[in-house]
Every structure is written in structure tokens, then in C-alpha cells.
Scaffold this motif. Structure first.
Motif, PDB file in Angstrom:
ATOM      1  N   TYR A  56      29.643  -7.276 -19.660  1.00 16.62           N
ATOM      2  CA  TYR A  56      28.195  -7.349 -19.759  1.00 16.62           C
ATOM      3  C   TYR A  56      27.665  -8.026 -18.506  1.00 16.62           C
ATOM      4  O   TYR A  56      28.289  -8.980 -18.053  1.00 16.62           O
ATOM      5  N   PRO A  57      26.563  -7.593 -17.906  1.00 20.39           N
ATOM      6  CA  PRO A  57      25.643  -6.513 -18.293  1.00 20.39           C
ATOM      7  C   PRO A  57      25.868  -5.211 -17.504  1.00 20.39           C
ATOM      8  O   PRO A  57      24.879  -4.542 -17.188  1.00 20.39           O
ATOM      9  N   PRO A 116      25.827  -1.667 -16.537  1.00 20.50           N
ATOM     10  CA  PRO A 116      25.023  -0.627 -17.226  1.00 20.50           C
ATOM     11  C   PRO A 116      25.859   0.474 -17.872  1.00 20.50           C
ATOM     12  O   PRO A 116      25.363   1.156 -18.776  1.00 20.50           O
ATOM     13  N   ARG A 144      25.976   0.524 -21.517  1.00 22.34           N
ATOM     14  CA  ARG A 144      24.762   0.926 -22.246  1.00 22.34           C
ATOM     15  C   ARG A 144      24.652   2.438 -22.436  1.00 22.34           C
ATOM     16  O   ARG A 144      23.719   2.928 -23.052  1.00 22.34           O
ATOM     17  N   GLU A 145      25.588   3.177 -21.869  1.00 22.49           N
ATOM     18  CA  GLU A 145      25.504   4.647 -21.966  1.00 22.49           C
ATOM     19  C   GLU A 145      25.895   5.151 -23.353  1.00 22.49           C
ATOM     20  O   GLU A 145      26.748   4.577 -24.010  1.00 22.49           O
ATOM     21  N   HIS A 147      30.127   0.510 -29.365  1.00 24.02           N
ATOM     22  CA  HIS A 147      30.310   0.676 -27.916  1.00 24.02           C
ATOM     23  C   HIS A 147      30.048   2.115 -27.484  1.00 24.02           C
ATOM     24  O   HIS A 147      29.464   2.358 -26.422  1.00 24.02           O
ATOM     25  N   GLY A 158      26.547   2.720 -26.897  1.00 23.36           N
ATOM     26  CA  GLY A 158      25.875   1.807 -25.962  1.00 23.36           C
ATOM     27  C   GLY A 158      25.316   0.559 -26.618  1.00 23.36           C
ATOM     28  O   GLY A 158      24.437  -0.106 -26.072  1.00 23.36           O
ATOM     29  N   ARG A 159      25.808   0.252 -27.817  1.00 25.83           N
ATOM     30  CA  ARG A 159      25.297  -0.907 -28.560  1.00 25.83           C
ATOM     31  C   ARG A 159      26.300  -2.046 -28.421  1.00 25.83           C
ATOM     32  O   ARG A 159      27.503  -1.835 -28.609  1.00 25.83           O
ATOM     33  N   ASP A 192      23.259  -7.247 -28.989  1.00 22.22           N
ATOM     34  CA  ASP A 192      22.237  -6.594 -29.815  1.00 22.22           C
ATOM     35  C   ASP A 192      22.386  -6.953 -31.288  1.00 22.22           C
ATOM     36  O   ASP A 192      21.470  -6.754 -32.076  1.00 22.22           O
TER      37      ASP A 192
END
Ligand SMILES: [Zn+2]
Length: 180
Positions: free
Chosen positions: A20-21, A23, A26-27, A148, A151-152, A156
Motif C-alpha cells: 500500500y498505496p 495503485p 486498486r485495480e 484483493h 481492488g479492495r 477500506d
């Protein structure tokens, strides 16, 4: 890009667990279309990364390859390691809150509510579809890894109190990522 393109584009020999973070975490991952030699190599590398890092689960996007598969070994034992390709939860019930960690969030642990038991359906490395009923830690891992693929992330799933408690660690991860 389809799943084969994504796997071919990856430098399998130098895959690392991304944090993290980044990107890529997040896909929304791409469904796996073919089970071929590069995919098997990806899985082998992921399993090695997971065991090296003392993880009980690792999703492909955590190795930077955004395709729908993960590996899990609820007992830490390489013998019970299983690979789930294109997994989906077909039944879930109950709720349980337990502490959870993630290799992409080193040092962070937070309580997360998950379904207590579930049935997951996935494809194995031979291309056969299987179903598995699971509870306890196993059920938690499955839900965490499927998150995952969508993208979670752990962050969150954190409540406000946990976010505050882990605020410094999250900021440190963000700073490390910015300076990398
Ligand atoms: Zn994770």
C-alpha cells in the motif's frame, strides 16, 4: 490486456510483494482465461513469496500482476497450499470479527468483520472447477484475498477507531511509496 498478456508482461523472476498505496492494488483484476506455463510459473513464484513472507494468503495483484487468482495456506504448511483461479463466493453466512493483517500492509493489524462460513468455487491448476466449504481462518483468508482481486484493501475495511490507531503506520507506508 487479457490475463495472458498481463502475465507475459510481468518479470516473473523479480516479483516482489507490493505495498500500500501502490495503485496496482486498486485495480479490478482480469479473469484468467488460459492456464498455461507462464501462469504456472507465476503461481510458483507467488507461493514462494507467500511462504518467504510467512503469509497465509497472497493474491496475484500483491505480486503486481492483476489477474484473478490467489494462493492460500491457512496452516502455514506448504502441504496444504491451494491455488484458487477465478474464485467466487457462492454462499456465505454468519458474521465474525477478528484481527486481520496483510502482507501489503506490514505492521498493521485491524479487526475486520467477515462472514463466518462460506462456500467458494474456483478453478484449480489442472483447469478443474472445485467447491470448498470453509470456516474460521480459512474463510477469512478467502474473503480477504477475493477483496484483493476487486481492488479492495484492509484499509477500506477498517473502522474509524482502527484508522486512527493505525494512522501513523499508514502515513509511513505512503511516505515510503512516495520516496521509492
Ligand atoms: Zn492482503
Amino acid at each position: 490486456m487479457d490475463s495472458s498478456d498481463k502475465i507475459r508482461a510481468a518479470d516473473l523472476a523479480s516479483l516482489q510483494v507490493i505495498k500500500y498505496p501502490d495503485p496496482r492494488l486498486r485495480e479490478i483484476c482480469t479473469p484468467v482465461e488460459t492456464i498455461d506455463e507462464p501462469l504456472i510459473q507465476l503461481v510458483e513464484r507467488m507461493c514462494q513469496l507467500m511462504l518467504d513472507n510467512r503469509g497465509v494468503g497472497l493474491a496475484a495483484p500483491q505480486a503486481g500482476v492483476t489477474v484473478r487468482l490467489f494462493a492460500a495456506s491457512p496452516s502455514f504448511d506448504p502441504e496444504d497450499l491451494r491455488v484458487y483461479i477465478n474464485p467466487r463466493i457462492i454462499e456465505a453466512s454468519g458474521t465474525v470479527e477478528e484481527e486481520e493483517g496483510c502482507l501489503s500492509f506490514p505492521q498493521i493489524f485491524t479487526k475486520v468483520k467477515r462472514n463466518a462460513t462460506l462456500t467458494v468455487e474456483a478453478t484449480d491448476l489442472e483447469g478443474d472447477i472445485f467447491q470448498e466449504e470453509c470456516g474460521d481462518l480459512h474463510s477469512r483468508i478467502i474473503q480477504h484475498e477475493i477483496d484483493h482481486l476487486d481492488g479492495r484493501l484492509l484499509v477500506d475495511r477498517m473502522g474509524t477507531v482502527s484508522k486512527l490507531a493505525n494512522r501513523r503506520s499508514l502515513k509511513e507506508l505512503e511516505a515510503q511509496f512516495d520516496s521509492a
